[in-house]
Design a protein around this motif. Structure first.
Motif, PDB file in Angstrom:
ATOM      1  N   ALA A   1      -3.696   5.958 -14.013  1.00 55.44           N
ATOM      2  CA  ALA A   1      -3.957   6.512 -12.666  1.00 55.44           C
ATOM      3  C   ALA A   1      -5.210   5.897 -12.066  1.00 55.44           C
ATOM      4  N   LEU A   2      -6.261   5.744 -12.880  1.00 55.65           N
ATOM      5  CA  LEU A   2      -7.506   5.158 -12.366  1.00 55.65           C
ATOM      6  C   LEU A   2      -7.294   3.704 -11.928  1.00 55.65           C
ATOM      7  N   LEU A   3      -6.561   2.967 -12.767  1.00 54.20           N
ATOM      8  CA  LEU A   3      -6.295   1.565 -12.416  1.00 54.20           C
ATOM      9  C   LEU A   3      -5.381   1.479 -11.194  1.00 54.20           C
ATOM     10  N   TYR A   4      -4.435   2.395 -11.109  1.00 53.07           N
ATOM     11  CA  TYR A   4      -3.512   2.419  -9.959  1.00 53.07           C
ATOM     12  C   TYR A   4      -4.284   2.689  -8.664  1.00 53.07           C
ATOM     13  N   VAL A   5      -5.233   3.626  -8.740  1.00 54.46           N
ATOM     14  CA  VAL A   5      -6.047   3.926  -7.548  1.00 54.46           C
ATOM     15  C   VAL A   5      -6.795   2.677  -7.107  1.00 54.46           C
ATOM     16  N   GLY A   6      -7.428   2.017  -8.077  1.00 56.56           N
ATOM     17  CA  GLY A   6      -8.227   0.835  -7.752  1.00 56.56           C
ATOM     18  C   GLY A   6      -7.394  -0.295  -7.184  1.00 56.56           C
ATOM     19  N   ARG A   7      -6.166  -0.438  -7.679  1.00 59.50           N
ATOM     20  CA  ARG A   7      -5.344  -1.568  -7.232  1.00 59.50           C
ATOM     21  C   ARG A   7      -4.401  -1.164  -6.098  1.00 59.50           C
ATOM     22  N   ALA A   8      -3.456  -0.282  -6.391  1.00 57.03           N
ATOM     23  CA  ALA A   8      -2.422   0.039  -5.393  1.00 57.03           C
ATOM     24  C   ALA A   8      -2.887   1.097  -4.391  1.00 57.03           C
ATOM     25  N   GLY A   9      -3.650   2.089  -4.863  1.00 57.54           N
ATOM     26  CA  GLY A   9      -4.100   3.153  -3.965  1.00 57.54           C
ATOM     27  C   GLY A   9      -4.972   2.609  -2.844  1.00 57.54           C
ATOM     28  N   SER A  10      -5.929   1.770  -3.230  1.00 61.23           N
ATOM     29  CA  SER A  10      -6.808   1.189  -2.199  1.00 61.23           C
ATOM     30  C   SER A  10      -6.006   0.277  -1.272  1.00 61.23           C
ATOM     31  N   ALA A  11      -5.030  -0.429  -1.843  1.00 57.34           N
ATOM     32  CA  ALA A  11      -4.193  -1.312  -1.011  1.00 57.34           C
ATOM     33  C   ALA A  11      -3.364  -0.496  -0.013  1.00 57.34           C
ATOM     34  N   LEU A  12      -2.865   0.653  -0.468  1.00 62.10           N
ATOM     35  CA  LEU A  12      -2.091   1.525   0.433  1.00 62.10           C
ATOM     36  C   LEU A  12      -2.953   1.997   1.599  1.00 62.10           C
ATOM     37  N   THR A  13      -4.170   2.456   1.267  1.00 59.60           N
ATOM     38  CA  THR A  13      -5.080   2.928   2.320  1.00 59.60           C
ATOM     39  C   THR A  13      -5.389   1.799   3.300  1.00 59.60           C
ATOM     40  N   ALA A  14      -5.702   0.633   2.753  1.00 59.48           N
ATOM     41  CA  ALA A  14      -6.046  -0.500   3.623  1.00 59.48           C
ATOM     42  C   ALA A  14      -4.852  -0.896   4.492  1.00 59.48           C
ATOM     43  N   GLU A  15      -3.654  -0.890   3.906  1.00 64.82           N
ATOM     44  CA  GLU A  15      -2.465  -1.291   4.664  1.00 64.82           C
ATOM     45  C   GLU A  15      -2.205  -0.336   5.831  1.00 64.82           C
ATOM     46  N   ILE A  16      -2.233   0.959   5.537  1.00 66.40           N
ATOM     47  CA  ILE A  16      -1.960   1.941   6.597  1.00 66.40           C
ATOM     48  C   ILE A  16      -3.109   1.933   7.624  1.00 66.40           C
ATOM     49  N   GLY A  17      -4.345   1.807   7.124  1.00 69.98           N
ATOM     50  CA  GLY A  17      -5.492   1.741   8.030  1.00 69.98           C
ATOM     51  C   GLY A  17      -5.391   0.548   8.964  1.00 69.98           C
ATOM     52  N   LEU A  18      -4.995  -0.595   8.409  1.00 67.88           N
ATOM     53  CA  LEU A  18      -4.853  -1.797   9.252  1.00 67.88           C
ATOM     54  C   LEU A  18      -3.701  -1.649  10.243  1.00 67.88           C
ATOM     55  N   MET A  19      -2.685  -0.910   9.855  1.00 70.32           N
ATOM     56  CA  MET A  19      -1.589  -0.646  10.796  1.00 70.32           C
ATOM     57  C   MET A  19      -2.095   0.194  11.975  1.00 70.32           C
ATOM     58  N   GLN A  20      -3.080   1.043  11.703  1.00 71.56           N
ATOM     59  CA  GLN A  20      -3.703   1.794  12.804  1.00 71.56           C
ATOM     60  C   GLN A  20      -4.549   0.860  13.664  1.00 71.56           C
ATOM     61  N   VAL A  21      -5.340   0.012  12.997  1.00 67.34           N
ATOM     62  CA  VAL A  21      -6.226  -0.901  13.731  1.00 67.34           C
ATOM     63  C   VAL A  21      -5.413  -1.822  14.649  1.00 67.34           C
ATOM     64  N   THR A  22      -4.313  -2.336  14.133  1.00 67.65           N
ATOM     65  CA  THR A  22      -3.514  -3.290  14.905  1.00 67.65           C
ATOM     66  C   THR A  22      -2.450  -2.585  15.761  1.00 67.65           C
TER      67      THR A  22
END
Lengths: 269, 261
Positions: free
Chosen positions: B106-127
Motif C-alpha cells: 500500500a505504501l509503495l502503491y501510494v508513492g507510485r500509482a496514488g501520486s500519479a492518480l492525483t497528478a493525472e486528475i489534477g492536471l485534467m483540472q488544470v487543462t
C-alpha cells in the motif's frame, strides 16, 4: 439574412455572485438575443469566463436567475442540467482536449456518449466534423502532436458534433498567429451561418471578433456597462466602450456607467 | 494573547480538517452513487487495472525481493542466538503475509500509482479537461473517477499477492541458497505455520481496505486540486503523506481487531 428570435435566448436576471470573498457580479441583468454572434468583452479578471460558466450551470449564482432558452439553469436535477448542456457547445481557452485520446476519439466522445450511432456512422460523423475544420488528415494524432491552432480547430469540431443551439467561445484567438486567427474567425462565422445557432465569444481581440459579431456586451466592476449592436457600440461615447472598441486611451475608465442602448436606458451611478 | 492566538489557529485548522473530511466523504458518496446508477464501463476499468499494475509492478517486485531478503537475514541472526533458525521460514511468512505484504504494497502503491492518480486528475483540472466533460454533459465522476477507483481497489490486493510471493522468494534465496538452511525444513515449517484463513486472507482483507482508502484519497485530492502547477504539487504531496499515515493507523487498528485484542 439572419432570423432573430423575438425572445432573448439568454437572460441574466439580477444575478449576484461572490467567489472567494470577491464580488464577481452584483445584481447583473442582461439579455442576449438568439441567432447571432455576441462579443462579450471587459477588462481581465472581470468575470467573462465566469459568465460562461454560469450559462453552463458549472457555477450557480448566489442570487438571481440565469435562463437559457427560457429555462432556468438553477434548481435543476443533474439529468435536466445535462439535457440542457447537450444543446450547448463550448470552446475552451486551453482547447481542453483529452490528452490520452486521439483527435478522432476526442471529437467522437460527445457523440459516443449521447448519440446512438454505430461505429461506421460515428466514424463518418467524426470525419465530417474534422473536414469542416480542415483537419481530416490528423485524426490519428494525439493532442500533444498538434499546434495551438490545430488544437483549437479540433476542439471546435468536438464542440460542434452534437450540433448545439448555443456555442460559447472562451478566448478562441488567444496565442494564435494572424493566419490562424483569420482561419478561426472564418470557421466561427461559417459554423454560425449554417444554422440559427447563437454564439457568445469572450475575447480581447476586439477588432477581429467585432468583424464577425452582431451584438456586443461589455462587463465591468460586477455589472453591465454596455449592451447593444456592433453599430451602437462603435458609436458609443461611453469611455469604457471607447477604450475597448476604438483603442482610445484618453478616457478614464473609473466612471461606472451602466448603459443599455438597445433599451434606451442610460444610468450613471 | 499568544495562547489565545494559538488556540484560535488550532481551532481553525481543526475546522479545515473536518471540512476536508466531510467533503471527501461526500465526494466518495457522490461518485459511487452516480456510477452505480449508470452502466459501468468495464473496458475503462480493465484498462486502468493494466495501467496501474504496470506502473507499480517494477517497484513492487524490487521492494518485495529486498524486503524478503532483509527479513531473512535479520531473522536468521536473531533466531540463531536461540538455536531456532529452523523457524526462520515461519517468521518470514507470517511477517510477510500479515504485515509487510499489505502495508509495504500500500505504501509503495501510494508513492507510485496514488501520486500519479492525483497528478493525472489534477492536471485534467488544470487543462480544463474535467470542466470540458461537464459541459459536454459527460459526468467526470462516472467516466473518469469511478473506473480509476474500482481499478485501484482491484489492483492493490493483486499487487500484495505478487509482493508476498517475491518476498518469500527473496527470503528463500537468503535462507537456503546463501545461509545454507535446509530447503525441506524451510518449506515444511512454513507450510505448517501459515494458515490460509487467518494469515493470508487477513492480509488480503487489509490490502483491500488500504486500496479503498488510498484510491479514494488520491482521487479526491486530484479532483479538488487548485488548478495550478503548485496546486497539483500540493495535492500530490497531501495524497502521499495523508495516505501513508492512514495506512499505518488503519493497519494498527485492523491488526488489533484481527488478533482480538
Amino acid at each position: 439574412m439572419r432570423s432573430w428570435s423575438l425572445n432573448p435566448l439568454i437572460e441574466f436576471d439580477n444575478v449576484s455572485l461572490n467567489l472567494d470573498g470577491r464580488v464577481i457580479f452584483d445584481r447583473l441583468s442582461v439579455a442576449i438575443r438568439g441567432g447571432g454572434i455576441t462579443l462579450l468583452m471587459g477588462p481581465s479578471g472581470i468575470g467573462k469566463t465566469t459568465f460562461l460558466r454560469l450559462l453552463t450551470g458549472q457555477l450557480l449564482p448566489d442570487q438571481g436567475t440565469v435562463r437559457v432558452g427560457g429555462q432556468s439553469v438553477s434548481g435543476q436535477t443533474l439529468q435536466a442540467l445535462y439535457a440542457m448542456r447537450k444543446k450547448i457547445g463550448m470552446l475552451f481557452q486551453s482547447s481542453a482536449l483529452f490528452s490520452g485520446l486521439t483527435v478522432a476519439e476526442n471529437v467522437a466522445m460527445p457523440a459516443r456518449e449521447h448519440l446512438a450511432l454505430d461505429q461506421t456512422a460515428l466514424t463518418a460523423q467524426v470525419l465530417l466534423e474534422l473536414e469542416r475544420v480542415g483537419l481530416a488528415d490528423v485524426m490519428d494524432l494525439y493532442p500533444r502532436q498538434l499546434s495551438g491552432g490545430m488544437s483549437k480547430r479540433v476542439a471546435l469540431a468536438r464542440a460542434m458534433i452534437l450540433n448545439p443551439m448555443l456555442m460559447l467561445y472562451d478566448e478562441p484567438l488567444s496565442a494564435q498567429d494572424p493566419v490562424t486567427c483569420r482561419a478561426l474567425l472564418k470557421l466561427i462565422k461559417m459554423m454560425n451561418a449554417e444554422t440559427d445557432r447563437t454564439a457568445i465569444v469572450v475575447s480581447h481581440q476586439i477588432q477581429s471578433i467585432l468583424s464577425i459579431s452582431d451584438d456586443v456586451v461589455m462587463l465591468d466592476q460586477g455589472g453591465l456597462v454596455f449592451s447593444g449592436t456592433v453599430a451602437q457600440a462603435r458609436a458609443s461615447t461611453l469611455p469604457q466602450v471607447m477604450q475597448f472598441i476604438q483603442n482610445s486611451i484618453d478616457q478614464s475608465i473609473d466612471t461606472a456607467h451602466v448603459h443599455t442602448e438597445g433599451d434606451g436606458m442610460d444610468t450613471t451611478t | 494573547m499568544n495562547a489565545v492566538t494559538a488556540i484560535v489557529a488550532f481551532g481553525q485548522w481543526g475546522i479545515i480538517v473536518m471540512c476536508g473530511c466531510g467533503q471527501s466523504v461526500l465526494f466518495l458518496e457522490k461518485f459511487i452513487r452516480r456510477s452505480i446508477l449508470n452502466r459501468c464501463r468495464w473496458r475503462d476499468v480493465f484498462a486502468q487495472v493494466y495501467l496501474l499494475g504496470t506502473h507499480s509492478l517494477p517497484v513492487i517486485l524490487v521492494a518485495g525481493g529486498f524486503i524478503g531478503m532483509v527479513v531473512a537475514l535479520q531473522g536468521f541472526h536473531t533466531l540463531q542466538k536461540f538455536g531456532a533458525e529452523a523457524q526462520l521460514s515461519q517468521l518470514l511468512a507470517l511477517s510477510v503475509f500479515r504485515e509487510l505484504g499489505p502495508v509495504m504494497t500500500a505504501l509503495l502503491y501510494v508513492g507510485r500509482a496514488g501520486s500519479a492518480l492525483t497528478a493525472e486528475i489534477g492536471l485534467m483540472q488544470v487543462t480544463e479537461q474535467i470542466p470540458a466533460m461537464e459541459v459536454m454533459a459527460i459526468d467526470p465522476l462516472r467516466r473518469v473517477i469511478f473506473p480509476r477507483y474500482l481499478s485501484g481497489v482491484i489492483s492493490v490486493p493483486i499487487l500484495t499477492l505478487i509482493f508476498d510471493a517475491v518476498a518469500l522468494w527473496g527470503g528463500y534465496y537468503i535462507a537456503v541458497i546463501w545461509l545454507g538452511l535446509d530447503v525441506g525444513t524451510f518449506w515444511s515449517n512454513m507450510k505448517a505455520s501459515v494458515l490460509f484463513n487467518t494469515d493470508v486472507l487477513n492480509g488480503l482483507y487489509k490490502s483491500f481496505i488500504f486500496g479503498l482508502v488510498v484510491n479514494w484519497l488520491a482521487l479526491y485530492h486530484g479532483y479538488t486540486a487548485i488548478p495550478t502547477a503548485a496546486g497539483v504539487g500540493l495535492a500530490t504531496t497531501r495524497t502521499v503523506v495523508i495516505s501513508s499515515l492512514l495506512i499505518l493507523m488503519l493497519d494498527f487498528m485492523m491488526t488489533a481487531f484481527m488478533l482480538g485484542v
